[in-house]
Design an enzyme around this catalytic site. Structure first.
Site, PDB file in Angstrom:
ATOM      1  N   ASP A 164     -60.011  22.039  21.374  1.00  0.00           N
ATOM      2  CA  ASP A 164     -59.683  22.719  22.635  1.00  0.00           C
ATOM      3  C   ASP A 164     -59.837  24.228  22.469  1.00  0.00           C
ATOM      4  O   ASP A 164     -59.735  24.980  23.435  1.00  0.00           O
ATOM      5  CB  ASP A 164     -58.238  22.378  23.040  1.00  0.00           C
ATOM      6  CG  ASP A 164     -57.870  22.974  24.392  1.00  0.00           C
ATOM      7  OD1 ASP A 164     -58.635  22.759  25.352  1.00  0.00           O
ATOM      8  OD2 ASP A 164     -56.836  23.661  24.488  1.00  0.00           O
TER       9      ASP A 164
ATOM     10  N   ASP B  48     -45.395  22.286   6.947  1.00  0.00           N
ATOM     11  CA  ASP B  48     -44.937  23.507   7.619  1.00  0.00           C
ATOM     12  C   ASP B  48     -44.177  24.320   6.586  1.00  0.00           C
ATOM     13  O   ASP B  48     -43.289  23.789   5.910  1.00  0.00           O
ATOM     14  CB  ASP B  48     -44.010  23.134   8.804  1.00  0.00           C
ATOM     15  CG  ASP B  48     -43.753  24.309   9.740  1.00  0.00           C
ATOM     16  OD1 ASP B  48     -43.446  25.415   9.240  1.00  0.00           O
ATOM     17  OD2 ASP B  48     -43.848  24.118  10.959  1.00  0.00           O
TER      18      ASP B  48
ATOM     19  N   PRO C 167     -49.423  28.566  14.496  1.00  0.00           N
ATOM     20  CA  PRO C 167     -50.062  29.774  15.032  1.00  0.00           C
ATOM     21  C   PRO C 167     -51.149  30.258  14.083  1.00  0.00           C
ATOM     22  O   PRO C 167     -51.150  29.899  12.906  1.00  0.00           O
ATOM     23  CB  PRO C 167     -48.907  30.785  15.091  1.00  0.00           C
ATOM     24  CG  PRO C 167     -47.913  30.296  14.105  1.00  0.00           C
ATOM     25  CD  PRO C 167     -48.076  28.817  13.976  1.00  0.00           C
TER      26      PRO C 167
ATOM     27  N   GLU D  94     -64.462  31.679  21.075  1.00  0.00           N
ATOM     28  CA  GLU D  94     -64.349  31.183  22.456  1.00  0.00           C
ATOM     29  C   GLU D  94     -64.322  32.276  23.509  1.00  0.00           C
ATOM     30  O   GLU D  94     -64.673  32.042  24.666  1.00  0.00           O
ATOM     31  CB  GLU D  94     -63.093  30.314  22.610  1.00  0.00           C
ATOM     32  CG  GLU D  94     -61.775  31.081  22.505  1.00  0.00           C
ATOM     33  CD  GLU D  94     -60.551  30.188  22.706  1.00  0.00           C
ATOM     34  OE1 GLU D  94     -60.505  29.105  22.118  1.00  0.00           O
ATOM     35  OE2 GLU D  94     -59.644  30.592  23.462  1.00  0.00           O
TER      36      GLU D  94
ATOM     37  N   SER E 124     -54.751  24.523  18.679  1.00  0.00           N
ATOM     38  CA  SER E 124     -53.965  25.730  18.365  1.00  0.00           C
ATOM     39  C   SER E 124     -54.783  27.002  18.552  1.00  0.00           C
ATOM     40  O   SER E 124     -54.721  27.628  19.604  1.00  0.00           O
ATOM     41  CB  SER E 124     -53.388  25.645  16.963  1.00  0.00           C
ATOM     42  OG  SER E 124     -52.207  24.885  17.006  1.00  0.00           O
ATOM     43  N   ARG E 125     -55.536  27.373  17.537  1.00  0.00           N
ATOM     44  CA  ARG E 125     -56.403  28.542  17.659  1.00  0.00           C
ATOM     45  C   ARG E 125     -57.682  28.258  16.875  1.00  0.00           C
ATOM     46  O   ARG E 125     -57.636  27.698  15.775  1.00  0.00           O
ATOM     47  CB  ARG E 125     -55.728  29.807  17.110  1.00  0.00           C
ATOM     48  CG  ARG E 125     -54.665  30.407  18.016  1.00  0.00           C
ATOM     49  CD  ARG E 125     -55.234  30.938  19.337  1.00  0.00           C
ATOM     50  NE  ARG E 125     -54.202  31.497  20.210  1.00  0.00           N
ATOM     51  CZ  ARG E 125     -53.590  30.845  21.199  1.00  0.00           C
ATOM     52  NH1 ARG E 125     -53.894  29.585  21.457  1.00  0.00           N
ATOM     53  NH2 ARG E 125     -52.672  31.437  21.939  1.00  0.00           N
TER      54      ARG E 125
ATOM     55  N   HIS F 158     -60.100  25.495  26.153  1.00  0.00           N
ATOM     56  CA  HIS F 158     -58.730  26.020  26.045  1.00  0.00           C
ATOM     57  C   HIS F 158     -57.908  25.580  27.268  1.00  0.00           C
ATOM     58  O   HIS F 158     -57.345  26.393  27.986  1.00  0.00           O
ATOM     59  CB  HIS F 158     -58.741  27.548  25.922  1.00  0.00           C
ATOM     60  CG  HIS F 158     -57.532  28.069  25.190  1.00  0.00           C
ATOM     61  ND1 HIS F 158     -57.596  28.997  24.191  1.00  0.00           N
ATOM     62  CD2 HIS F 158     -56.213  27.790  25.314  1.00  0.00           C
ATOM     63  CE1 HIS F 158     -56.391  29.268  23.737  1.00  0.00           C
ATOM     64  NE2 HIS F 158     -55.528  28.541  24.405  1.00  0.00           N
TER      65      HIS F 158
HETATM   66  P1  NAI Z   1     -43.894  27.280  17.384  1.00  0.00           P
HETATM   67  O1  NAI Z   1     -43.658  28.696  17.007  1.00  0.00           O
HETATM   68  O2  NAI Z   1     -42.811  26.525  18.074  1.00  0.00           O
HETATM   69  O3  NAI Z   1     -44.287  26.441  16.080  1.00  0.00           O
HETATM   70  C1  NAI Z   1     -45.249  26.852  15.150  1.00  0.00           C
HETATM   71  C2  NAI Z   1     -44.910  26.201  13.813  1.00  0.00           C
HETATM   72  O4  NAI Z   1     -45.974  26.460  12.924  1.00  0.00           O
HETATM   73  C3  NAI Z   1     -43.636  26.768  13.175  1.00  0.00           C
HETATM   74  O5  NAI Z   1     -42.776  25.698  12.801  1.00  0.00           O
HETATM   75  C4  NAI Z   1     -44.154  27.530  11.961  1.00  0.00           C
HETATM   76  O6  NAI Z   1     -43.233  27.507  10.874  1.00  0.00           O
HETATM   77  C5  NAI Z   1     -45.407  26.750  11.658  1.00  0.00           C
HETATM   78  N1  NAI Z   1     -46.382  27.465  10.829  1.00  0.00           N
HETATM   79  C6  NAI Z   1     -46.610  28.798  10.728  1.00  0.00           C
HETATM   80  N2  NAI Z   1     -47.602  29.029   9.860  1.00  0.00           N
HETATM   81  C7  NAI Z   1     -47.999  27.815   9.394  1.00  0.00           C
HETATM   82  C8  NAI Z   1     -48.981  27.391   8.465  1.00  0.00           C
HETATM   83  N3  NAI Z   1     -49.762  28.269   7.817  1.00  0.00           N
HETATM   84  N4  NAI Z   1     -49.118  26.066   8.227  1.00  0.00           N
HETATM   85  C9  NAI Z   1     -48.339  25.168   8.868  1.00  0.00           C
HETATM   86  N5  NAI Z   1     -47.388  25.511   9.749  1.00  0.00           N
HETATM   87  C10 NAI Z   1     -47.226  26.823  10.010  1.00  0.00           C
HETATM   88  O7  NAI Z   1     -45.234  27.273  18.227  1.00  0.00           O
HETATM   89  P2  NAI Z   1     -45.730  26.195  19.285  1.00  0.00           P
HETATM   90  O8  NAI Z   1     -45.176  26.501  20.625  1.00  0.00           O
HETATM   91  O9  NAI Z   1     -45.521  24.839  18.726  1.00  0.00           O
HETATM   92  O10 NAI Z   1     -47.290  26.551  19.371  1.00  0.00           O
HETATM   93  C11 NAI Z   1     -48.155  26.363  18.273  1.00  0.00           C
HETATM   94  C12 NAI Z   1     -49.486  27.017  18.586  1.00  0.00           C
HETATM   95  O11 NAI Z   1     -50.154  26.309  19.629  1.00  0.00           O
HETATM   96  C13 NAI Z   1     -49.398  28.447  19.143  1.00  0.00           C
HETATM   97  O12 NAI Z   1     -49.234  29.398  18.121  1.00  0.00           O
HETATM   98  C14 NAI Z   1     -50.738  28.600  19.835  1.00  0.00           C
HETATM   99  O13 NAI Z   1     -51.673  29.093  18.910  1.00  0.00           O
HETATM  100  C15 NAI Z   1     -51.097  27.176  20.215  1.00  0.00           C
HETATM  101  N6  NAI Z   1     -51.100  26.975  21.660  1.00  0.00           N
HETATM  102  C16 NAI Z   1     -52.247  26.518  22.258  1.00  0.00           C
HETATM  103  C17 NAI Z   1     -52.304  26.313  23.612  1.00  0.00           C
HETATM  104  C18 NAI Z   1     -53.528  25.756  24.268  1.00  0.00           C
HETATM  105  O14 NAI Z   1     -53.618  25.762  25.511  1.00  0.00           O
HETATM  106  N7  NAI Z   1     -54.506  25.254  23.536  1.00  0.00           N
HETATM  107  C19 NAI Z   1     -51.158  26.632  24.467  1.00  0.00           C
HETATM  108  C20 NAI Z   1     -49.972  27.052  23.737  1.00  0.00           C
HETATM  109  C21 NAI Z   1     -49.970  27.228  22.382  1.00  0.00           C
END
Ligand code: NAI
Length: 347
Positions: A254, A173, A202, A259, A229-230, A291
Site C-alpha cells: 500500500d 517489536d 513506523p 510514492e 506502513s511506509r 496509500h
Molecule cells: P504505533 O505507534 O501505535 O505502533 C508502532 C509500533 O512499532 C510500536 O509498538 C513501536 O514500538 C514499534 N516499532 C518501532 N520501531 C520498530 C522496529 N524497528 N521494528 C519493529 N517494531 C517497531 O503506530 P500505529 O498507529 O500502529 O501505526 C504504525 C504505522 O502505520 C505508522 O507509523 C505509519 O507509518 C503506518 N500507517 C499507514 C497508514 C496507511 O494508510 N497506509 C495509515 C496510518 C499509519
C-alpha cells in the site's frame, strides 16, 4: 485562526470543512504539496495542515517560520517526512496519533486475501466470460504463521484478525506490548519462520530498508510480504530481485518508497518514469494500492475531529496533547511532555 491546508483532495476538503462548521476558522485549501517552494503560500497563516508525502525538511521549516507559521498540524499518524530535529524549538508539530487502526489492519488483510486468492484476476476473468481456474490457486491462511513487525495499535488489530483466521502469530517489536500474550521473537527468527510478514512499525532512521537483500535472504521460500506502513521500510530493488528468484512469493504494497511522485494522483494519461514501480506493477504476484489503507469514512471523520482539536488547543495556548518532537519520537529519549509540559516553548 488562519490555516493553510496543503495537498488536499475533494474528500479532505469535504471532511475538514464539515468539522470546521463548529470552529469557524479561516481555511485555505491548496492542491499543491507542501515543499520549500510552496511553503510561502502559507504567508500570514497561524498554522499549516500537511499530509504524508509533503516535504517538511529544514528548508520548508525555515520558509514556514519566516512566513509566520507556528504550527504544523499533520493530518496523519506518521511523521517520517518531517525533520523533527530541525523543527525543535522553531515550530510546533502535532499529529493524529490514532484515528482508525481498524481501517489499516482491515486493508492489510484485504490485500493479503486478494493476493492469495487472486480475486482481482478472477473478477476481470468472469467479466470477460472466462470461468477458468487455471493460475488462481491460493493457500489456506488457517494454520499459517504470520510475522507481525510492530505491535502498536495497527499491528494489534491485525493480530486480532489473523487469530480469527486461525493463524499462528509471531511478533517483533523493540517495545513489546505490555500484558499481551504475543509470542515475541527476534527479527531474524520471525523472518525465517513466517509464511506471511506484515509491517506495522513506523519508518525511522534505524529501520530504513529493514527488508533488504540480506534480510530478504532469510525468508522462507515463497513467503508473502504485506506493507501498509511506509515504503522505505523495504529496499525496492532487493524486493524485485527476491520476487524474480521466487524467494518472495508475493507482495501486497500500500506504500512505496518513491510514492510521493505518483500516489494519490491520476497518472493514467502520463508516461511513468519510475522504472522500479513499473517493474513491480509488472509482477502478477504483486498488488499495489495507492496509500489507501486509511481511507474509510470513519478514519476521515476522526482525522478531521482530532486535527481541529489540535488546532483549538494551539489557539487556546493549551497543552498540545498530540504534539511530537524528536525527543518524544525517538524511542528512549525523554521529553518535557512526559511531565505534562509542552515539548518546548516558542521564543
Ligand atoms: P504505533 O505507534 O501505535 O505502533 C508502532 C509500533 O512499532 C510500536 O509498538 C513501536 O514500538 C514499534 N516499532 C518501532 N520501531 C520498530 C522496529 N524497528 N521494528 C519493529 N517494531 C517497531 O503506530 P500505529 O498507529 O500502529 O501505526 C504504525 C504505522 O502505520 C505508522 O507509523 C505509519 O507509518 C503506518 N500507517 C499507514 C497508514 C496507511 O494508510 N497506509 C495509515 C496510518 C499509519
Amino acid at each position: 485562526m488562519k490555516i493553510t491546508i496543503f495537498d488536499t483532495k475533494p474528500y479532505d476538503r469535504q471532511y475538514l470543512e464539515k468539522e470546521n462548521e463548529s470552529y469557524g476558522y479561516e481555511l485555505k485549501f491548496l492542491e499543491s504539496r507542501l515543499t520549500p517552494d510552496t511553503a510561502r503560500l502559507a504567508e500570514g497563516s497561524d498554522a499549516v495542515c500537511a499530509f504524508v508525502n509533503d516535504d517538511i525538511g529544514s528548508d520548508t521549516i525555515d520558509a514556514l517560520v519566516k512566513s509566520g507559521v507556528r504550527l504544523i498540524a499533520m493530518r496523519c499518524a506518521g511523521f517520517n517526512n518531517v525533520d523533527m530535529r530541525y523543527a525543535y524549538g522553531k515550530i510546533h508539530v502535532v499529529r493524529v496519533p490514532k484515528y482508525s487502526p481498524y481501517a489499516i489492519a482491515e486493508h492489510a488483510i484485504a490485500m493479503l486475501l486478494t493476493l492469495n486468492r487472486k480475486t482481482h484476476r478472477a473478477y476481470i476473468r468472469t467479466r470477460d466470460h472466462n470461468f477458468s481456474l487455471n493460475g488462481l490457486l491460493g493457500f489456506d491462511l488457517h494454520g499459517k504463521t504470520v510475522g507481525v513487525i510492530g505491535t502498536g495499535q495497527i499491528g494489534r488489530c491485525f493480530i486480532d484478525i489473523c487469530r480469527g483466521f486461525g493463524m499462528h502469530v509471531l511478533a517483533f517489536d523493540p517495545y513489546p506490548a505490555s500484558g499481551s500474550d504475543y509470542e515475541y521473537v527476534e527479527l531474524e527468527e520471525l523472518l525465517k519462520k513466517s509464511d506471511i510478514i506484515s509491517l506495522h512499525c513506523p519508518l525511522t532512521p534505524q529501520n530504513f530498508h529493514l527488508l533488504n537483500a540480506k534480510t530478504l535472504a532469510l525468508l522462507k521460500p515463497g513467503a508473502v510480504i504485506v506493507n501498509t506502513s511506509r515504503g522505505a521500510l523495504i529496499d525496492t530493488e532487493a524486493l524485485i530481485e527476491a520476487l524474480k528468484d521466487g524467494r518472495v512469493g508475493g507482495a501486497a504494497l500500500d506504500v512505496y518508497e518513491e510514492e510521493s511522485e505518483v500516489f494519490f494522483e491520476d497518472c493514467s494519461d502520463q508516461i511513468i518514469r519510475d522504472d522500479l514501480l513499473m517493474r513491480l506493477i509488472g509482477f502478477n504476484n504483486v498488488i499495489i494500492t495507492s496509500h489507501q489503507a486509511f481511507f474509510t469514512r470513519e478514519a476521515l471523520s476522526k482525522i478531521a475531529e482530532v486535527t481541529f482539536n489540535n488546532l483549538r488547543q494551539f489557539k487556546e495556548h493549551a497543552l498540545l496533547e498530540n504534539e511530537i518532537c524528536y525527543r518524544c519520537s525517538e524511542f528512549g529519549k525523554s521529553c518535557h511532555k512526559q511531565k505534562g509540559q509542552p515539548c518546548f516553548v516558542l521564543s
